[in-house]
Design an enzyme around this catalytic site. Structure first.
Site, PDB file in Angstrom:
ATOM      1  N   CYS A  30       3.549  -2.622   2.116  1.00 19.85           N
ATOM      2  CA  CYS A  30       1.412  -1.941   1.739  1.00 19.85           C
ATOM      3  C   CYS A  30       0.083  -3.326   1.733  1.00 19.85           C
ATOM      4  CB  CYS A  30       1.741  -1.533   0.063  1.00 19.85           C
ATOM      5  SG  CYS A  30       0.845  -1.179  -0.851  1.00 19.85           S
ATOM      6  N   CYS A  32      -1.016  -3.431  -1.573  1.00 20.12           N
ATOM      7  CA  CYS A  32      -1.207  -4.002  -2.833  1.00 20.12           C
ATOM      8  C   CYS A  32      -0.826  -5.290  -2.747  1.00 20.12           C
ATOM      9  CB  CYS A  32       1.109  -3.518  -3.093  1.00 20.12           C
ATOM     10  SG  CYS A  32       0.632  -1.508  -2.208  1.00 20.12           S
ATOM     11  N   ASP A  33      -0.317  -5.825  -1.330  1.00 23.89           N
ATOM     12  CA  ASP A  33      -0.125  -7.088  -1.516  1.00 23.89           C
ATOM     13  C   ASP A  33      -0.864  -8.171   0.101  1.00 23.89           C
ATOM     14  OD1 ASP A  33       2.239  -6.091  -2.660  1.00 23.89           O
ATOM     15  OD2 ASP A  33       3.442  -5.976  -1.594  1.00 23.89           O
TER      16      ASP A  33
END
Ligand code: NAP
Length: 326
Positions: free
Chosen positions: A133, A136-137
């Site tokens: 992701c 997200c990261d």
């Protein structure tokens, strides 16, 4: 056996948000959270984009939601569901261990799983530089070199997201042609930070305690690329096998709610169903009366913890109104 008001299947952001609302409405929901519980949030490290949480570990966020749901009277059971019978007015949900629940309404919030390449080195370094992701990261790779694996829209979209943080982004694709839409291809191919490596199969994610690179197999022979992060974007699979022959799913197995059904009809991706009607008063209703869907098992576009939570809330409000109307 008592007939419950509502059984929620799935203990991720969608299911827990539905449970908080239904518990607070006094409907004493049963939440079958699965084993291990918690959904995809348990696989992320830090979450910095859940509104109201500046920074929280995915597991901690789930823990807080579980406590909140329990405090409002949700019974949480960390076991997997083995089978369901949803067609009759009183629905039956059976745990793999044998326990049965009778219920008026069901909320399906079973989520989706990111597909992984299946390499032992990839599993070992998940959360240590291997992620599924970019939204997200990606932030954790400021001025670093990263690679994205895949050639579909998700991969190219994530590659573009990563350019906002990383200094260099490799797109590694197993063929010589992308599957993604032309516009995404153009953006990626023209981006100065992105370099595509075609016809490359990933053989190994290199690194002992964190990602250090990739070993690739190409037609020219073996090749090593030095990297700080590897993002896998080779697709997702919704966890909906349990419901296959009972509710309408789309071609990829995602739950068709009224809202998704309408969207798909607008884009002519589904035929008018012959077996079921959808009720426009309940956006999260599936093709079966009293059965609702929420989160990543429905949504293959936004796929965020906060959007899943939002849809869980919608499903809880729909279920509550539906129960009252019966
Ligand atoms: P997808 O279209 O199925 O693409 C998956 C990609 O991963 C393909 O390029 C595939 O290679 C590659 N792949 C699959 N298994 C692999 C493996 N084991 N090793 C290496 N590569 C592998 O999946 P997606 O990109 O997640 O998209 C899913 C759907 O959502 C699509 O319909 C897409 O259009 C849509 N979507 C739309 C948007 C948007 O419009 N903004 C954004 C994201 C997704 P091959 O090409 O060789 O099969």
């Amino acid at each position: 056996m008592d007939t419950h008001n509502v059984v929620i299947i799935g203990g991720g952001a969608a299911g827990l948000s539905a449970a908080i609302y239904l518990g607070r409405a006094g409907l004493s929901p049963i939440l079958l959270a699965g084993s291990p519980p918690g959904g995809q949030l348990m696989l992320t490290s830090e979450v910095e984009n859940f509104p109201g949480q500046k920074s929280i570990l995915g597991g901690e966020l789930i823990d807080v939601m579980r406590k909140q749901a329990s405090a409002f009277g949700t019974t949480i059971v960390d076991e997997n569901v083995g089978s369901v019978e949803l067609v009759k007015p009183v629905k039956l949900v059976k745990l793999a261990g044998g326990t049965e629940y009778k219920t008026k309404a069901v909320i399906i919030a079973t989520g989706a799983k990111a597909l992984w390449m299946g390499l032992p080195s990839e599993t070992k370094l998940r959360g240590k530089g291997v992620s599924a992701c970019a939204t997200c990261d990606g932030f954790f790779f400021k001025n670093k070199t990263v690679a994205i694996i895949g050639g579909g829209d998700s991969a190219l979209e994530e590659a573009l997201t990563l350019t906002k943080f990383a200094s260099k982004v490799y797109v590694i694709h197993r063929r010589a042609e992308f599957r993604a839409s032309k516009i995404m291809q153009k953006r990626v191919l023209e981006h100065e930070k992105i370099e595509v490596i075609w016809n490359a199969a990933v053989e190994e994610v290199l690194g002992q305690f964190k990602v250090e690179g990739l070993k690739l197999k190409t037609p020219e022979g073996e090749k090593t690329v030095k990297l700080d992060g590897v993002f896998v974007a080779i697709g997702h699979r919704p966890d909906t096998d349990l419901f296959k022959n009972q509710i309408d799913l789309d071609q990829k197995g995602y739950v068709l709610t009224t809202a998704m059904y309408a969207l798909q009809q607008l884009s002519n991706k589904v035929e008018q169903t012959k077996t079921h009607t959808y009720d426009v008063h309940y956006q999260t209703l599936t093709s079966l009366s009293g059965v609702f869907g929420a989160g990543d098992c429905v949504d293959h576009v936004y796929k965020q913890a906060s959007t899943a939570a939002g849809m869980g809330v919608q499903a809880s409000l729909d279920a509550e109104r539906w129960i009252e109307s019966q």
